[in-house]
Motif scaffolding. Structure first.
Motif, PDB file in Angstrom:
ATOM      1  N   LEU A 254       0.830  -1.211   0.000  1.00 24.76           N
ATOM      2  CA  LEU A 254       0.000   0.000   0.000  1.00 24.76           C
ATOM      3  C   LEU A 254       0.863   1.258   0.000  1.00 24.76           C
ATOM      4  CD1 LEU A 254      -2.763  -1.076   2.552  1.00 24.76           C
ATOM      5  CD2 LEU A 254      -2.979  -0.904   0.060  1.00 24.76           C
ATOM      6  N   ALA A 255       1.935   1.249   0.787  1.00 26.81           N
ATOM      7  CA  ALA A 255       2.801   2.431   0.843  1.00 26.81           C
ATOM      8  C   ALA A 255       3.510   2.672  -0.481  1.00 26.81           C
ATOM      9  CB  ALA A 255       3.827   2.275   1.970  1.00 26.81           C
ATOM     10  N   GLY A 256       3.888   1.594  -1.168  1.00 24.01           N
ATOM     11  CA  GLY A 256       4.582   1.760  -2.434  1.00 24.01           C
ATOM     12  C   GLY A 256       3.670   2.095  -3.592  1.00 24.01           C
ATOM     13  N   PHE A 257       2.388   1.722  -3.495  1.00 23.69           N
ATOM     14  CA  PHE A 257       1.476   1.934  -4.616  1.00 23.69           C
ATOM     15  C   PHE A 257       0.727   3.256  -4.500  1.00 23.69           C
ATOM     16  CE2 PHE A 257      -2.276   1.128  -7.260  1.00 23.69           C
ATOM     17  CZ  PHE A 257      -1.679   0.604  -8.384  1.00 23.69           C
TER      18      PHE A 257
ATOM     19  N   ARG B 182       6.177  -0.945 -10.065  1.00 24.01           N
ATOM     20  CA  ARG B 182       4.965  -0.296 -10.574  1.00 24.01           C
ATOM     21  C   ARG B 182       5.238   0.535 -11.822  1.00 24.01           C
ATOM     22  NH1 ARG B 182       3.612   4.601  -6.291  1.00 24.01           N
ATOM     23  NH2 ARG B 182       5.297   6.007  -6.941  1.00 24.01           N
ATOM     24  N   GLU B 183       6.499   0.821 -12.122  1.00 26.65           N
ATOM     25  CA  GLU B 183       6.852   1.543 -13.337  1.00 26.65           C
ATOM     26  C   GLU B 183       7.109   0.623 -14.523  1.00 26.65           C
ATOM     27  OE1 GLU B 183       6.602   4.702 -13.253  1.00 26.65           O
ATOM     28  OE2 GLU B 183       6.403   4.895 -11.073  1.00 26.65           O
TER      29      GLU B 183
ATOM     30  N   VAL C 257      -4.014  -5.530  -9.606  1.00 33.65           N
ATOM     31  CA  VAL C 257      -2.666  -5.060  -9.941  1.00 33.65           C
ATOM     32  C   VAL C 257      -1.717  -5.282  -8.764  1.00 33.65           C
ATOM     33  CG1 VAL C 257      -1.275  -3.036 -10.524  1.00 33.65           C
ATOM     34  CG2 VAL C 257      -3.486  -3.395 -11.629  1.00 33.65           C
ATOM     35  N   MET C 258      -2.167  -4.956  -7.554  1.00 31.58           N
ATOM     36  CA  MET C 258      -1.291  -5.059  -6.389  1.00 31.58           C
ATOM     37  C   MET C 258      -0.985  -6.501  -6.034  1.00 31.58           C
ATOM     38  SD  MET C 258      -2.467  -2.018  -3.773  1.00 31.58           S
ATOM     39  CE  MET C 258      -4.195  -2.500  -3.742  1.00 31.58           C
ATOM     40  N   TRP C 259      -1.997  -7.354  -6.002  1.00 29.93           N
ATOM     41  CA  TRP C 259      -1.801  -8.703  -5.483  1.00 29.93           C
ATOM     42  C   TRP C 259      -1.422  -9.716  -6.550  1.00 29.93           C
ATOM     43  CZ3 TRP C 259      -1.050  -8.051  -0.709  1.00 29.93           C
ATOM     44  CH2 TRP C 259      -1.773  -7.088   0.001  1.00 29.93           C
ATOM     45  N   ARG C 260      -1.733  -9.422  -7.813  1.00 29.08           N
ATOM     46  CA  ARG C 260      -1.401 -10.378  -8.864  1.00 29.08           C
ATOM     47  C   ARG C 260      -0.145 -10.008  -9.624  1.00 29.08           C
ATOM     48  NH1 ARG C 260      -5.606 -12.576 -13.570  1.00 29.08           N
ATOM     49  NH2 ARG C 260      -4.183 -14.114 -14.475  1.00 29.08           N
TER      50      ARG C 260
END
Length: 294
Positions: A112-115, A177-178, A195-198
């Motif tokens: 969460l902090a990174g996204f 994420r980039e 996107v976050m978990w997969r």
């Protein structure tokens, strides 16, 4: 020069490049065997221990190694071997439990902090505040405010380790994420949770496995320090730290009270760290690439 002789150096060089990357070192094998034996001793302690680790016998206090007490007895007449075996159960439970809890809590916070940039500042300032306090002092403060049992000790040891996991996961997510495949997934309408978990979480698994091994070793050492200082589990609980704490008074006349639990503690932590290094070398693609080029 014949064709056969000219091709031989190339084959030899290829073997030199591939062999080190897939050959387990003897230190790793020894570490794995030591850790497996310690784990077996912990699991089978009720059957391997020749005596009840809590049973006191004042008439048999400070006995040397003999047929009845294979490693001798402590100042209360308790069997040292039995207490060392049961101490492995506590140490491994604290180490593995602390590593799992730190990963379970730190992984979603790091993602969460990174996204989300809005959460990044809040989460990381809290993590920076926790990291500013020394681990042992924070653990002592938490244990002092609560009752000293296995769960509170694990919580006291785990809380200072969570920021390490969060910072590691955050750094991986910021880089991943980039990547084009993440941008493509977002442009195709994939939900943020997908996107976050997969797409992002699988990138964190390899470094998390390595981090978990170091947290496990650090938790085992911290528990021993807390017990040695009298801030961990009760003295009646057989832990390596408690055994050494009680034995330091009699160190000059019976050094084995510190030697045996200290040896088990050192072997356990060293084995976990060596296996963690091996996991890092195996899972890090950059190290694998450099190993293959040698």
């Amino acid at each position: 020069m014949s064709p056969i002789s000219s091709s031989a150096p190339l084959i030899g060089a290829r073997r030199l490049r591939l062999w080190p990357a897939h050959r387990p070192g003897w230190a790793i094998i020894v570490a794995g065997v030591c850790l497996a034996l310690i784990a077996m001793a912990a699991v089978l302690a009720p059957w391997l221990a020749p005596h009840d680790p809590l049973q006191m016998s004042p008439a048999s206090r400070l006995q040397p190694a003999n047929d009845t007490y294979w490693l001798g007895s402590d100042a209360y007449g308790r069997d040292l071997l039995s207490r060392v075996l049961y101490g492995a159960r506590v140490s491994l439970t604290v180490g593995i439990g602390s590593a799992l809890i730190a990963v379970v809590i730190g992984l979603p916070l790091g993602i969460l902090a990174g996204f989300f940039r809005g959460l990044d500042a809040v989460v990381m300032r809290v993590m920076d505040g926790l990291m500013a306090i020394p681990n042992v002092l924070l653990a002592i403060a938490i244990v002092s405010l609560t009752s000293a049992n296995l769960w509170t000790v694990m919580a006291a040891i785990t809380i200072p380790e969570i920021p390490r996991v969060v910072r590691l996961v955050r750094s991986v997510v910021l880089s991943a994420r980039e990547e084009p495949y993440v941008e493509a997934a977002i442009s195709l309408g994939s939900s943020l949770s997908t996107v976050m978990w997969r797409h992002l979480m699988p990138n964190t698994l390899a470094p998390l496995i390595v981090m978990a091994t170091y947290i496990c070793a650090s938790a085992i050492l911290t528990e021993a320090i807390l017990s040695f200082l009298g801030a961990g589990l009760g003295t009646e609980t057989p832990t390596w730290g408690n055994i050494m704490s009680e034995g330091r008074t009699y160190f000059l006349i019976k050094p084995s009270l510190i030697f045996w639990p200290g040896l088990m503690l050192s072997l356990c932590i060293l084995s976990i760290n060596l296996l963690g290094d091996a996991a890092r070398d195996r899972l890090d693609p950059r190290l694998n690439k450099r190993g293959g080029e040698r």
